[in-house]
Design a protein around this motif. Structure first.
Motif, PDB file in Angstrom:
ATOM      1  N   ARG A  51       0.814  -1.220   0.000  1.00 44.99           N
ATOM      2  CA  ARG A  51       0.000   0.000   0.000  1.00 44.99           C
ATOM      3  C   ARG A  51       0.844   1.265   0.000  1.00 44.99           C
ATOM      4  N   SER A  77      -0.976 -11.556  -1.602  1.00 49.18           N
ATOM      5  CA  SER A  77      -1.772 -10.432  -1.085  1.00 49.18           C
ATOM      6  C   SER A  77      -1.281  -9.104  -1.643  1.00 49.18           C
ATOM      7  N   ARG A  80      -2.581  -8.681  -5.191  1.00 49.93           N
ATOM      8  CA  ARG A  80      -4.012  -8.331  -5.219  1.00 49.93           C
ATOM      9  C   ARG A  80      -4.226  -6.878  -4.840  1.00 49.93           C
ATOM     10  N   ILE A  81      -3.532  -6.400  -3.830  1.00 54.61           N
ATOM     11  CA  ILE A  81      -3.656  -5.000  -3.404  1.00 54.61           C
ATOM     12  C   ILE A  81      -3.303  -4.079  -4.568  1.00 54.61           C
ATOM     13  N   ARG A  83      -3.134  -4.725  -7.910  1.00 52.90           N
ATOM     14  CA  ARG A  83      -4.035  -4.827  -9.064  1.00 52.90           C
ATOM     15  C   ARG A  83      -5.405  -4.220  -8.758  1.00 52.90           C
ATOM     16  N   GLU A  84      -5.915  -4.446  -7.572  1.00 51.69           N
ATOM     17  CA  GLU A  84      -7.217  -3.877  -7.214  1.00 51.69           C
ATOM     18  C   GLU A  84      -7.155  -2.353  -7.116  1.00 51.69           C
ATOM     19  N   ALA A  85      -5.960  -1.806  -6.874  1.00 53.15           N
ATOM     20  CA  ALA A  85      -5.787  -0.357  -6.833  1.00 53.15           C
ATOM     21  C   ALA A  85      -5.605   0.227  -8.231  1.00 53.15           C
ATOM     22  N   CYS A 108      -3.819 -13.864  -9.142  1.00 55.14           N
ATOM     23  CA  CYS A 108      -3.665 -12.736  -8.220  1.00 55.14           C
ATOM     24  C   CYS A 108      -3.153 -11.483  -8.914  1.00 55.14           C
ATOM     25  N   GLY A 109      -2.724 -11.611 -10.176  1.00 51.69           N
ATOM     26  CA  GLY A 109      -2.299 -10.435 -10.921  1.00 51.69           C
ATOM     27  C   GLY A 109      -0.882 -10.457 -11.444  1.00 51.69           C
ATOM     28  N   ARG A 137     -14.018 -14.722  -8.348  1.00 46.93           N
ATOM     29  CA  ARG A 137     -13.384 -13.625  -9.072  1.00 46.93           C
ATOM     30  C   ARG A 137     -11.977 -13.466  -8.549  1.00 46.93           C
ATOM     31  N   ALA A 139      -7.955 -11.243  -9.822  1.00 48.48           N
ATOM     32  CA  ALA A 139      -7.383 -10.113 -10.561  1.00 48.48           C
ATOM     33  C   ALA A 139      -7.331 -10.374 -12.061  1.00 48.48           C
ATOM     34  N   ARG A 155     -17.560 -10.324 -16.116  1.00 49.36           N
ATOM     35  CA  ARG A 155     -16.927 -10.284 -14.791  1.00 49.36           C
ATOM     36  C   ARG A 155     -17.875  -9.685 -13.831  1.00 49.36           C
TER      37      ARG A 155
END
Length: 155
Positions: A51, A77, A80-81, A83-85, A108-109, A137, A139, A155
């Protein structure tokens, strides 16, 4: 991935991207945050907080995440953080990455890999082709099987 290719080790990289591999050496997270913010590549070690990079994602072409041992799942983790950002650059798993982990790391990306040990291309292909459907679901762009079952092909 060409199954006739020789074993895949740290060089060349195993990539699932169409752009050129980023060849600038990655700086440490501490160096980047301490002022080396002109770098285009950063390496996160296990336990470092992904982060911290969120305000800088647009300027990074590569984020490399270290896996000191295959049993350490913190890199999943972190991916994922990021890619989701919204991070769209190359996300590389480096270190003790095993062939059977690559499909899960991709979900996970991760889209590039620099494993310590060679990976047999035939075994990699079997591993990537093992599961046609996914239940949740992630990434990646896979549509969960329950959505397919009910005709919800998005998706």
């Amino acid at each position: 991935m060409d199954p006739d290719q020789t074993d895949i080790g740290p060089e060349p990289l195993l990539r699932f991207r169409s752009d050129d591999a980023h060849d600038e050496p990655a700086v440490t997270l501490d160096s980047f945050l301490a002022g080396q913010t002109n770098a285009g590549a950063v390496r996160l070690e296990a336990g470092e907080d992904a982060r911290a990079l969120l305000p800088h994602l647009e300027q990074l072409a590569l984020i490399e995440i270290g896996f000191p041992t295959y049993r350490d799942g913190r890199g999943y983790s972190a991916a994922r953080i990021l890619r989701e950002a919204g991070y769209r650059g190359e996300l590389r798993a480096a270190g003790d990455v095993l062939v059977d982990q690559i499909p899960y790391l991709r979900r996970c990306g991760f889209d590039a890999f620099a494993p310590e040990a060679p990976i047999d291309p035939v075994t990699l292909k079997r591993s990537l082709d093992r599961y046609r459907f996914h239940y949740q679901r992630a990434a990646d762009d896979a549509v969960p099987v329950w959505k397919l079952r009910y005709g919800l092909n998005h998706r």
